[in-house]
Design an enzyme around this catalytic site. Structure first.
Site, mmCIF file in Angstrom:
data_model
loop_
_atom_site.group_PDB
_atom_site.id
_atom_site.type_symbol
_atom_site.label_atom_id
_atom_site.label_comp_id
_atom_site.label_asym_id
_atom_site.label_seq_id
_atom_site.Cartn_x
_atom_site.Cartn_y
_atom_site.Cartn_z
ATOM 1 N N SER A 101 74.450 2.950 40.861
ATOM 2 C CA SER A 101 74.422 3.496 42.364
ATOM 3 C C SER A 101 73.208 2.994 42.751
ATOM 4 O O SER A 101 73.338 3.475 44.381
ATOM 5 C CB SER A 101 74.617 5.120 41.894
ATOM 6 N N GLU A 142 76.293 12.641 33.990
ATOM 7 C CA GLU A 142 75.100 13.308 34.539
ATOM 8 C C GLU A 142 73.944 13.483 33.658
ATOM 9 O O GLU A 142 74.345 13.387 32.508
ATOM 10 C CB GLU A 142 75.552 14.856 35.030
ATOM 11 N N SER A 197 63.960 14.328 49.531
ATOM 12 C CA SER A 197 62.771 13.377 49.478
ATOM 13 C C SER A 197 63.207 11.821 48.772
ATOM 14 O O SER A 197 62.668 11.414 48.316
ATOM 15 C CB SER A 197 61.771 13.925 48.533
ATOM 16 N N LYS A 256 74.174 5.582 49.006
ATOM 17 C CA LYS A 256 74.005 6.701 50.162
ATOM 18 C C LYS A 256 74.010 6.213 51.609
ATOM 19 O O LYS A 256 74.408 6.762 52.720
ATOM 20 C CB LYS A 256 72.782 7.328 49.957
HETATM 21 C C1 LIG Z 1 72.462 10.727 45.221
HETATM 22 C C2 LIG Z 1 72.613 9.636 44.229
HETATM 23 C C3 LIG Z 1 73.385 9.763 43.065
HETATM 24 C C4 LIG Z 1 74.158 10.995 42.916
HETATM 25 O O1 LIG Z 1 75.017 11.008 44.003
HETATM 26 P P1 LIG Z 1 75.899 12.745 44.255
HETATM 27 O O2 LIG Z 1 76.675 12.066 45.386
HETATM 28 O O3 LIG Z 1 74.680 13.473 44.691
HETATM 29 O O4 LIG Z 1 76.704 12.887 43.097
HETATM 30 C C5 LIG Z 1 73.474 9.072 42.010
HETATM 31 N N1 LIG Z 1 72.741 7.673 41.966
HETATM 32 C C6 LIG Z 1 71.857 7.446 43.073
HETATM 33 C C7 LIG Z 1 70.867 6.141 42.766
HETATM 34 C C8 LIG Z 1 71.613 8.550 44.059
HETATM 35 O O5 LIG Z 1 70.688 7.924 45.155
#
Ligand SMILES: *Cc1c(COP(=O)(O)O)cnc(C)c1O
Length: 322
Positions: free
Chosen positions: A307, A205, A79, A54
């Protein structure tokens, strides 16, 4: 609708992020290859600054503020990782960040957001509406509201993770990408289409919140109540307008993973790869382990986007011990 972001926007984002975001490693594991029967590359955004991809989208958005926007600052409601990402990007760019967070958010998250230098505006989640508070701050104080996924600059920034992965390991047959509101998936699709046109990109998801899958099937955005899942970074209630427009055009399919599959993947990362991965970051591996054969991807080159790694250690320990 706003113009959809393009691959050129991802390339421009990568230039802005150069020297600011980590170029995270693309790791491989012989055990993973053996277990999945494929050649697997893990893009480790758990090792990104502030612990998740992010940071890429947040920094790319703030770096494009004009002088008036910089002066008035940025506001967001979150949050989770988006809050910390904006707080850190704001600090690096000397832009004041205000994050609207629930009064009962985990103390560690409040502390982390403040620790990156943001002002936290607390609200009561039972009696107040965070979107309304954020809009008021934006209107009254001229702050710019940056949403967590449905924004072209955020999407382009998130796409830089896949851009780096494909630059580092070359073309892939398939990519598995965690999916919440779709910023990461949409950005990944832009990068993959340009750099590895035959790569099949799958969004993953939580099983308990398969609104993305249902949206893809029905052709319009499905809204659901906040899903009950371990994957707290993917508890979104619906995809975005911009993210859905890109996803429906380009995605191979949207898959799901159960909480039990997430825990197994989390344990694999910890035990075999010595990586701390948050449950949401496990979505890609969880789905790949279950679906690779059905998808005819055995023996192929697979990318998995890991992610994020922001998980409270006590919670992490209890998930490992399950
Ligand atoms: C926000 C987030 C996601 C999902 O990302 P989107 O862009 O909302 O689809 C996946 N993994 C982590 C660790 C995140 O912080």
């Amino acid at each position: 609708m706003t113009d959809l972001p393009s691959f050129d926007d991802v390339v421009a984002a990568a230039r802005r992020l150069h020297g600011q975001a980590h170029r995270t490693p693309a790791l491989s594991s012989r055990t993973a290859n053996a277990q999945l029967g494929a050649e697997v590359f893990f893009k480790c955004e758990s090792l990104q600054r502030m612990g998740a991809f992010k940071f890429r989208g947040a920094y790319n958005a703030l770096a494009q503020f004009d002088a008036a926007q910089r002066k008035a600052g940025v506001v967001a409601f979150s949050s989770g990782n988006h809050a910390q990402a904006l707080a850190l990007a704001g600090r690096l760019l000397s832009i004041a960040a205000t994050i609207v967070m629930p009064r009962d958010a985990p103390p560690a998250k409040l502390a982390a957001t403040r620790g990156y230098g943001a002002t936290v505006r607390l609200y009561d989640r039972y009696t107040e509406d965070r979107e309304q508070i954020s809009r008021e701050l934006a209107q009254q104080q001229g702050m710019t509201l940056i949403p967590p996924y449905d924004h072209p600059h955020v999407i382009a920034g998130q796409g830089t993770a896949a851009l780096e992965l494909l630059e580092d390991v070359g073309e892939l047959d398939a990519l598995f990408v965690p999916l919440g509101g779709g910023g990461l998936l949409a950005g990944t699709l832009l990068a993959a289409r340009a750099l590895s046109p035959r790569c099949r990109v799958y969004g993953v998801e939580p099983e308990a919140g398969n609104d993305g899958q249902r949206s893809l099937r029905s052709g319009s955005i499905v809204h659901i109540p906040t899903p009950d899942t371990l994957a707290d970074g993917a508890q979104t209630q619906h995809l975005g307008q911009i993210t859905f427009a890109i996803i429906r055009r380009e995605v191979a399919d949207i898959l799901t993973a159960s909480d039990a599959d997430l825990v197994q993947a989390l344990r694999f990362f910890a035990e075999r790869m010595k990586l701390v991965v948050e449950p949401t970051g496990c979505l890609g591996l969880a789905a790949a382990r279950r679906e690779l054969e059905r998808l005819g991807l055995q023996g192929r080159r697979i990318g998995i986007i890991v992610s994020g790694g922001n998980v409270d250690l006590a919670r992490f320990a209890s998930l490992l011990a399950r």
